[in-house]
Design an enzyme around this catalytic site. Structure first.
Site, short mmCIF file in Angstrom:
data_model
loop_
_atom_site.label_atom_id
_atom_site.label_comp_id
_atom_site.label_asym_id
_atom_site.label_seq_id
_atom_site.Cartn_x
_atom_site.Cartn_y
_atom_site.Cartn_z
N GLY A 165 77.99 20.89 38.03
CA GLY A 165 79.46 20.49 37.64
C GLY A 165 79.86 20.80 36.35
O GLY A 165 80.96 21.32 36.12
N GLY A 204 75.46 11.54 32.13
CA GLY A 204 76.85 12.03 31.70
C GLY A 204 76.77 11.66 30.30
O GLY A 204 77.58 12.44 29.22
N ASP A 226 73.16 12.50 43.09
CA ASP A 226 73.34 13.70 43.96
C ASP A 226 72.71 14.70 43.42
O ASP A 226 72.92 15.81 43.89
CB ASP A 226 74.45 13.68 44.70
CG ASP A 226 75.65 13.50 43.84
OD1 ASP A 226 75.37 13.91 42.43
OD2 ASP A 226 76.53 13.57 44.02
N HIS A 244 75.26 16.99 38.55
CA HIS A 244 75.85 16.94 37.29
C HIS A 244 75.59 18.33 36.58
O HIS A 244 76.75 18.81 35.94
CB HIS A 244 75.36 15.94 36.54
CG HIS A 244 76.15 15.40 35.24
ND1 HIS A 244 77.39 15.03 35.16
CD2 HIS A 244 75.90 15.84 34.01
CE1 HIS A 244 77.77 14.81 33.84
NE2 HIS A 244 76.85 15.60 33.09
N GLY A 245 74.46 18.70 36.73
CA GLY A 245 74.43 20.10 35.79
C GLY A 245 75.32 21.31 36.47
O GLY A 245 76.09 22.06 35.41
N ASP A 298 71.37 8.32 31.26
CA ASP A 298 72.31 8.88 32.15
C ASP A 298 72.68 10.24 31.64
O ASP A 298 72.76 10.66 30.76
CB ASP A 298 73.64 7.79 31.66
CG ASP A 298 74.73 8.41 32.45
OD1 ASP A 298 74.75 8.29 34.11
OD2 ASP A 298 75.62 8.78 31.98
N ARG A 322 77.82 6.32 41.87
CA ARG A 322 76.87 6.69 43.06
C ARG A 322 75.51 5.95 42.69
O ARG A 322 74.77 5.74 43.51
CB ARG A 322 76.54 8.09 43.50
CG ARG A 322 77.97 8.55 44.06
CD ARG A 322 77.89 10.03 44.34
NE ARG A 322 79.05 10.63 44.76
CZ ARG A 322 79.05 12.04 44.90
NH1 ARG A 322 78.19 12.63 44.55
NH2 ARG A 322 80.18 12.28 45.39
N HIS A 373 75.23 12.15 50.03
CA HIS A 373 75.04 13.10 48.95
C HIS A 373 73.62 13.61 48.50
O HIS A 373 73.63 14.23 47.69
CB HIS A 373 76.01 12.82 47.97
CG HIS A 373 77.50 12.55 48.09
ND1 HIS A 373 78.02 11.37 48.51
CD2 HIS A 373 78.59 13.69 48.33
CE1 HIS A 373 79.35 11.67 48.85
NE2 HIS A 373 79.48 12.73 48.53
#
Length: 569
Positions: free
Chosen positions: A400, A554, A394, A397-398, A552, A539, A217
């Site tokens: 998603g 998240g 990968d 996150h942004g 992190d 990951r 990824h």
């Protein structure tokens, strides 16, 4: 970089539209994926492959006679949602059960696993084929923690051949998992890949060097060393793969071999590299059976390659060489087919909120407004959240979070305008978030919001105590789902301090606005403190040292959401 795209958010849908038009003799579209356009007999086991997009020909390119029955196409480098996996599996199911195959990544495990549970609840046999072939991640934990890379192709081909040959459900599962158990891969990269709409690659490689042990990824490699000659590169790959030979490997001396290009390495280079690879494998006493060289599992425009070896017994060899025809692979004699009926998308049930008390409906409107505010803030933060995530992950996150919050805001507004109360509005937002965002964060945010919603209810205006109970319930739900704890360097590192502080301040008599603001500050401080932690799941785990000094993603996004809600209360 990826240069041909319109709206990056529509990249996958638009590329799949072109794919199904080109290969309509093999595939037909279903929501968020494809299934065969050729008929399959009733009672046949359905093999479903899937994962994030950006890896063509994985996964849709392997749908066709002798191989997969369907493929789920997630967003770029992001797991498809539980709903997407379930819908494709249902569309492909012919009464013989469903085998769901994917690489070993946290989001895929969650979403495919929950989809399998939903299928089983409806009486449909469903099992997982989790591909774990990457020897570069071997030293990071037990066998089940290895990543899945190009070994997908072998596992899916053997599973598909078994299903095509009429194996029963348990035997398809058995032989597919056996194929995975005796498959090992190793990859290198010369340059990183770039997500559609971005200008910088997810990682870079020092000029003249190659990254060793990259992730499929776009995760960076675990080390770098100077680019060698073809023989030196072959020696590196062969030695690493053979050193990872599993104890369960057959002793036939016969192996399947894949030399895989990652997206920007020319076929001629791969053909050239195959020569010393084959020479070294033969010198080690192996006979190569039906090798495959080319772009088999890519990573957008990444420059690099990987070697995959599968140790074959008589059954595996037959299934590996059995006929198959699909857009990306043709093996053996042509399989006779007839067209399948055109798939018709079933209509979703429309929720009825008539009779909701006025005060409850007003609360639903306020929840919808909060979700819309979260959406707007996450849009502004998309690039920064992606940058943080790309340090050891990968980089999706942004994207998603934006995809999820946009869908959540639309669903919340629709529910609220139909008269839904606070709980139903938030629950609708959670379902849409999980459905559209995909990936690990998508399913987690869906579960988080649903657990929160159950405590708010639809009876009237939620109390401060109900809000606090919702925050606590959401923590418990995420812990159950993700198997993470505080200190693992995940969103829980900010979510738990938020929920605990909120409960403490409300118990102390603070009003909701004051308590929520104080809790959001605690979440923000905790998110910043994650820069001193090493990731222990997900990951980023194989690149733990790279993650040090950076928070992190998240945890940062969770804190940002809580601050946004606090400001708007």
């Amino acid at each position: 970089m990826t240069k041909i795209f319109g709206d990056p958010a529509e990249f996958v849908d638009e590329s799949v539209a072109g794919f199904v038009d080109l290969y309509s003799h093999y595939v037909q579209p279903v929501p968020h994926g494809v299934i065969r356009s050729t008929a399959t007999p009733e009672g046949k086991v359905a093999v479903i492959a899937g994962g994030g997009s950006g890896h063509y020909p994985a996964f849709a390119g392997y749908v066709g006679p002798g191989l997969a029955d369907g493929a789920v196409c997630g967003n770029v480098f992001a797991s498809p949602s539980t709903r997407w996996v379930y819908d494709v599996a249902k569309a492909a199911h012919r009464g013989g059960g469903v085998l769901l195959g994917f690489g070993n990544y946290a989001g895929d495990i969650l979403n495919f696993g929950l989809a399998a549970e939903r299928l089983r609840a409806e009486g449909i046999p469903a099992e997982l084929l989790v591909v774990t072939d990457d020897v570069a991640s071997e030293g990071q934990g037990a066998n089940g923690e290895r990543r899945g890379i190009a070994g997908d192709v072998v596992a899916f081909k053997i599973a598909g051949a078994a299903a095509e040959a009429g194996y029963g459900f348990e035997d398809v599962v058995r032989v597919a998992r056996h194929a995975n158990d005796v498959t090992r891969s190793m990859g290198i990269a010369f340059a990183g890949c770039t997500l559609p709409g971005e200008t910088e690659p997810l990682f870079t490689v020092t000029p003249g060097n190659m990254a060793i042990g990259l992730g499929i990824h776009g995760e960076p490699g675990i080390s770098e060393e100077p680019i060698g000659t073809p023989t030196e590169i072959a020696t590196l790959l062969v030695e690493k793969v053979l050193a990872g030979k599993p104890e369960s490997a057959p002793d036939s001396g016969r192996v399947a071999v894949l030399v895989n290009g990652l997206g920007a390495t020319k076929y001629e280079e791969l053909f050239l590299l195959y020569v010393p690879i084959a020479k070294q494998l033969r010198a080690a006493g192996y006979e190569i059976v039906a090798p495959q060289v080319g772009e088999l599992v890519t990573s957008l425009d990444m420059a690099g390659c990987s070697l995959t070896v599968t140790w074959l017994d008589e059954e595996l060899e037959k299934l590996w060489t059995d006929p198959a025809q699909c857009p990306a692979l043709s093996v053996g004699a042509t399989i006779e087919t007839t067209p399948a009926p055109t798939y018709v998308v079933p209509e979703d049930e429309v929720a009825d909120y008539t009779g909701t008390p006025a005060e409850a409906a007003e609360s639903g409107q306020k929840i919808a407004g909060l979700i819309e505010a979260v959406r707007d803030v996450l849009k502004d933060a998309e690039a920064e959240l992606g940058r943080i995530d790309a340090i050891a992950g990968d980089g999706d996150h942004g994207t998603g979070m934006v995809n999820g919050s946009v869908a959540a805001a639309q669903a919340a507004r629709t529910a609220a305008d139909a008269g839904a109360g606070a709980g139903s509005t938030l629950s609708a937002a959670g379902a849409a978030w999980a459905d559209r965002a995909g990936g690990t964060s998508g399913v987690i945010w869906g579960v988080l919001l649903h657990a929160f919603a159950e405590k708010l209810g639809d009876e009237g205006k939620p109390s401060a105590e109900q809000v606090s109970e919702g925050a606590t319930a959401s923590v418990e739900a995420v812990m159950r789902l993700a198997g993470a704890r505080v200190g693992n360097k995940t969103m829980l590192d900010s979510q738990v301090p938020f929920a605990e502080t909120l409960a403490e301040r409300i118990a102390a008599g603070d009003d909701l606005k004051t308590a929520f603001t104080t809790a959001a500050q605690a979440a923000t401080q905790a998110a910043e403190a994650t820069k001193d932690l090493r990731p222990q799941i997900g990951r980023a785990r194989p690149l733990a040292e790279r993650s040090l000094g950076h928070p992190d993603a998240g945890a940062v996004s969770l804190a940002l959401v809580t601050r946004t809600v606090a400001d708007k209360l």
